[in-house]
Design a protein around this motif. Sequence first.
Motif, PDB file in Angstrom:
ATOM      1  N   ASP A 264       0.830  -1.202   0.000  1.00 49.22           N
ATOM      2  CA  ASP A 264       0.000   0.000   0.000  1.00 49.22           C
ATOM      3  C   ASP A 264       0.867   1.255   0.000  1.00 49.22           C
ATOM      4  O   ASP A 264       1.740   1.430   0.852  1.00 49.22           O
ATOM      5  N   GLY A 265       0.612   2.120  -0.975  1.00 50.21           N
ATOM      6  CA  GLY A 265       1.302   3.393  -1.021  1.00 50.21           C
ATOM      7  C   GLY A 265       2.720   3.348  -1.555  1.00 50.21           C
ATOM      8  O   GLY A 265       3.364   4.394  -1.668  1.00 50.21           O
ATOM      9  N   LYS A 266       3.231   2.172  -1.899  1.00 53.71           N
ATOM     10  CA  LYS A 266       4.613   2.083  -2.374  1.00 53.71           C
ATOM     11  C   LYS A 266       4.757   2.569  -3.813  1.00 53.71           C
ATOM     12  O   LYS A 266       5.831   2.994  -4.222  1.00 53.71           O
ATOM     13  N   PHE A 267       3.657   2.463  -4.584  1.00 52.36           N
ATOM     14  CA  PHE A 267       3.684   2.878  -5.983  1.00 52.36           C
ATOM     15  C   PHE A 267       2.463   3.744  -6.263  1.00 52.36           C
ATOM     16  O   PHE A 267       1.408   3.550  -5.655  1.00 52.36           O
ATOM     17  N   PRO A 268       2.563   4.677  -7.189  1.00 46.56           N
ATOM     18  CA  PRO A 268       1.402   5.519  -7.516  1.00 46.56           C
ATOM     19  C   PRO A 268       0.329   4.726  -8.254  1.00 46.56           C
ATOM     20  O   PRO A 268       0.618   3.722  -8.925  1.00 46.56           O
ATOM     21  N   ASP A 269      -0.923   5.162  -8.118  1.00 47.20           N
ATOM     22  CA  ASP A 269      -2.006   4.549  -8.880  1.00 47.20           C
ATOM     23  C   ASP A 269      -1.716   4.679 -10.374  1.00 47.20           C
ATOM     24  O   ASP A 269      -1.052   5.638 -10.811  1.00 47.20           O
ATOM     25  N   ALA A 270      -2.216   3.714 -11.162  1.00 47.60           N
ATOM     26  CA  ALA A 270      -1.904   3.718 -12.590  1.00 47.60           C
ATOM     27  C   ALA A 270      -3.031   3.085 -13.399  1.00 47.60           C
ATOM     28  O   ALA A 270      -3.804   2.268 -12.892  1.00 47.60           O
ATOM     29  N   ARG A 271      -3.118   3.481 -14.657  1.00 48.84           N
ATOM     30  CA  ARG A 271      -4.056   2.836 -15.596  1.00 48.84           C
ATOM     31  C   ARG A 271      -3.276   1.756 -16.337  1.00 48.84           C
ATOM     32  O   ARG A 271      -2.950   1.890 -17.519  1.00 48.84           O
ATOM     33  N   MET A 272      -3.003   0.670 -15.627  1.00 43.62           N
ATOM     34  CA  MET A 272      -2.189  -0.399 -16.200  1.00 43.62           C
ATOM     35  C   MET A 272      -2.946  -1.206 -17.246  1.00 43.62           C
ATOM     36  O   MET A 272      -2.346  -1.758 -18.165  1.00 43.62           O
ATOM     37  N   ASP A 273      -4.257  -1.314 -17.073  1.00 38.82           N
ATOM     38  CA  ASP A 273      -5.069  -2.166 -17.940  1.00 38.82           C
ATOM     39  C   ASP A 273      -5.797  -1.318 -18.978  1.00 38.82           C
ATOM     40  O   ASP A 273      -6.364  -0.271 -18.657  1.00 38.82           O
ATOM     41  N   LYS A 274      -5.784  -1.775 -20.223  1.00 36.31           N
ATOM     42  CA  LYS A 274      -6.396  -0.993 -21.301  1.00 36.31           C
ATOM     43  C   LYS A 274      -7.111  -1.900 -22.298  1.00 36.31           C
ATOM     44  O   LYS A 274      -6.838  -3.101 -22.388  1.00 36.31           O
ATOM     45  N   VAL A 275      -8.012  -1.277 -23.060  1.00 40.71           N
ATOM     46  CA  VAL A 275      -8.666  -1.910 -24.209  1.00 40.71           C
ATOM     47  C   VAL A 275      -8.362  -1.032 -25.412  1.00 40.71           C
ATOM     48  O   VAL A 275      -8.707   0.161 -25.425  1.00 40.71           O
ATOM     49  N   LEU A 276      -7.716  -1.604 -26.431  1.00 38.26           N
ATOM     50  CA  LEU A 276      -7.313  -0.874 -27.627  1.00 38.26           C
ATOM     51  C   LEU A 276      -7.953  -1.520 -28.852  1.00 38.26           C
ATOM     52  O   LEU A 276      -8.214  -2.730 -28.855  1.00 38.26           O
ATOM     53  N   PHE A 277      -8.162  -0.742 -29.910  1.00 38.89           N
ATOM     54  CA  PHE A 277      -8.825  -1.311 -31.080  1.00 38.89           C
ATOM     55  C   PHE A 277      -8.420  -0.578 -32.347  1.00 38.89           C
ATOM     56  O   PHE A 277      -7.897   0.550 -32.310  1.00 38.89           O
ATOM     57  N   CYS A 278      -8.679  -1.222 -33.486  1.00 43.32           N
ATOM     58  CA  CYS A 278      -8.418  -0.621 -34.797  1.00 43.32           C
ATOM     59  C   CYS A 278      -9.324  -1.260 -35.830  1.00 43.32           C
ATOM     60  O   CYS A 278      -9.933  -2.304 -35.581  1.00 43.32           O
ATOM     61  N   GLY A 279      -9.416  -0.644 -36.982  1.00 38.75           N
ATOM     62  CA  GLY A 279     -10.242  -1.191 -38.055  1.00 38.75           C
ATOM     63  C   GLY A 279     -11.688  -0.745 -37.953  1.00 38.75           C
ATOM     64  O   GLY A 279     -12.017   0.255 -37.313  1.00 38.75           O
ATOM     65  N   SER A 280     -12.574  -1.517 -38.562  1.00 39.64           N
ATOM     66  CA  SER A 280     -13.993  -1.148 -38.663  1.00 39.64           C
ATOM     67  C   SER A 280     -14.765  -1.583 -37.423  1.00 39.64           C
ATOM     68  O   SER A 280     -15.564  -2.533 -37.453  1.00 39.64           O
ATOM     69  N   VAL A 281     -14.515  -0.887 -36.330  1.00 38.29           N
ATOM     70  CA  VAL A 281     -15.175  -1.201 -35.066  1.00 38.29           C
ATOM     71  C   VAL A 281     -15.252   0.084 -34.240  1.00 38.29           C
ATOM     72  O   VAL A 281     -14.372   0.945 -34.329  1.00 38.29           O
ATOM     73  N   GLU A 282     -16.301   0.216 -33.456  1.00 40.11           N
ATOM     74  CA  GLU A 282     -16.423   1.356 -32.547  1.00 40.11           C
ATOM     75  C   GLU A 282     -16.804   0.867 -31.157  1.00 40.11           C
ATOM     76  O   GLU A 282     -17.515  -0.138 -31.009  1.00 40.11           O
ATOM     77  N   VAL A 283     -16.326   1.574 -30.139  1.00 37.75           N
ATOM     78  CA  VAL A 283     -16.654   1.227 -28.769  1.00 37.75           C
ATOM     79  C   VAL A 283     -17.909   1.991 -28.368  1.00 37.75           C
ATOM     80  O   VAL A 283     -18.041   3.191 -28.622  1.00 37.75           O
ATOM     81  N   LEU A 284     -18.846   1.261 -27.739  1.00 38.95           N
ATOM     82  CA  LEU A 284     -20.124   1.846 -27.340  1.00 38.95           C
ATOM     83  C   LEU A 284     -20.194   2.134 -25.848  1.00 38.95           C
ATOM     84  O   LEU A 284     -20.882   3.067 -25.424  1.00 38.95           O
ATOM     85  N   ALA A 285     -19.526   1.314 -25.052  1.00 37.25           N
ATOM     86  CA  ALA A 285     -19.590   1.466 -23.594  1.00 37.25           C
ATOM     87  C   ALA A 285     -18.314   0.925 -22.984  1.00 37.25           C
ATOM     88  O   ALA A 285     -17.664   0.032 -23.550  1.00 37.25           O
ATOM     89  N   PHE A 286     -17.963   1.460 -21.805  1.00 39.05           N
ATOM     90  CA  PHE A 286     -16.724   1.068 -21.144  1.00 39.05           C
ATOM     91  C   PHE A 286     -16.904   1.260 -19.643  1.00 39.05           C
ATOM     92  O   PHE A 286     -17.435   2.271 -19.190  1.00 39.05           O
ATOM     93  N   ALA A 287     -16.447   0.265 -18.859  1.00 39.60           N
ATOM     94  CA  ALA A 287     -16.574   0.354 -17.405  1.00 39.60           C
ATOM     95  C   ALA A 287     -15.487  -0.472 -16.741  1.00 39.60           C
ATOM     96  O   ALA A 287     -14.924  -1.398 -17.343  1.00 39.60           O
ATOM     97  N   LYS A 288     -15.208  -0.158 -15.488  1.00 35.52           N
ATOM     98  CA  LYS A 288     -14.322  -0.968 -14.658  1.00 35.52           C
ATOM     99  C   LYS A 288     -15.170  -1.931 -13.835  1.00 35.52           C
ATOM    100  O   LYS A 288     -16.303  -1.622 -13.476  1.00 35.52           O
ATOM    101  N   ILE A 289     -14.619  -3.104 -13.532  1.00 32.22           N
ATOM    102  CA  ILE A 289     -15.336  -4.078 -12.720  1.00 32.22           C
ATOM    103  C   ILE A 289     -14.433  -4.577 -11.593  1.00 32.22           C
ATOM    104  O   ILE A 289     -13.216  -4.450 -11.643  1.00 32.22           O
TER     105      ILE A 289
END
Length: 334
Positions: A264-289
Amino acid sequence: MAPSLQPDTPNTQTFYCFDPTTDPPQWRPASSCTAHDTTDRLHLISWNIDFHAPAPRERMSAALQHLNKRLSDHGQQNDSPTVIFFQEMVESDLGLIQQAPWIRDRFYITDLFRTHWRASYGTLTLVDRRLHIQRVFRVPYGLSRMQRDGLFVDINMQNPHATGGNPVIRLCNTHLESLASGISSRTVQLKLASEFMHGTGRYSTSGLPTPHAAILAGDLNAFAPEDAIAPNECGLNDAFLALGGTEETEEAYTWGKQNPVGMDGKFPDARMDKVLFCGSVEVLAFAKIGEGLKARVDCSMDDDTSDDEAEDAYDDVWVTDHLGLDAEFRILDL
């Protein structure tokens, strides 16, 4: 490295379907699918379940219960087919996943054993049985001291009006190199994965079809400035940012609030996890679980403890140090 795996190239592997008609019922190879539904929607969940923390069975059981409930709720609102990416799976996780009735009923699985992992833990993907899997392959990263890889699944979107073959949606479940020492490796790893998403570079000699669209998700260990710009340099869109998310905010962070005791507290919070995309697709919704999710662990060592002592012998521990990601996509131009 597993003896049959070649680095930086696609290594095809079997996937499996549970067959309740055999004696005994069992998971069997499903190298050819008889699919399935026609759809332009895809529901994706990605989650890293800490391989190093104690009580792996209790923690994974709680994670699976959480996912089952979430999918039940999702089905009541939007019944698009689901794909689930797991990172940092261990052998006991494989057993629990294969035993879960809701997974047996609804999903293909990419791995029954550790055969295709190069380390003691690895990636695993579950694919909704309403989808048509064309192939599964791994690309072990040649530049990886931690033996990481990209696990790809090609989905045939079953467009009855398509000419020249049905469009392929390529999904990549990945766990990039950890720690500050892995910054330079992560850049190379994501670049290689993106070539298989775009159909360029090393991919172009692989003999695989060029995907109509591609989606990559997982634990990208993204905490350095180089990690923030790497997706854009690879020609990949970020689902969180595409829907108006802002970097370096509480909404963004997927790691840091649920660390094991002593971290706890040894490292800063980070957005380590991601969803990336390319091509003929669009993202409609996004949430953390999985935020705040804990597992009840029996810490007692003596079966002769009193009821009061037995109650005190239980402890609630974080299921994992990472939050999971949940995204809804629409495939365009089908």
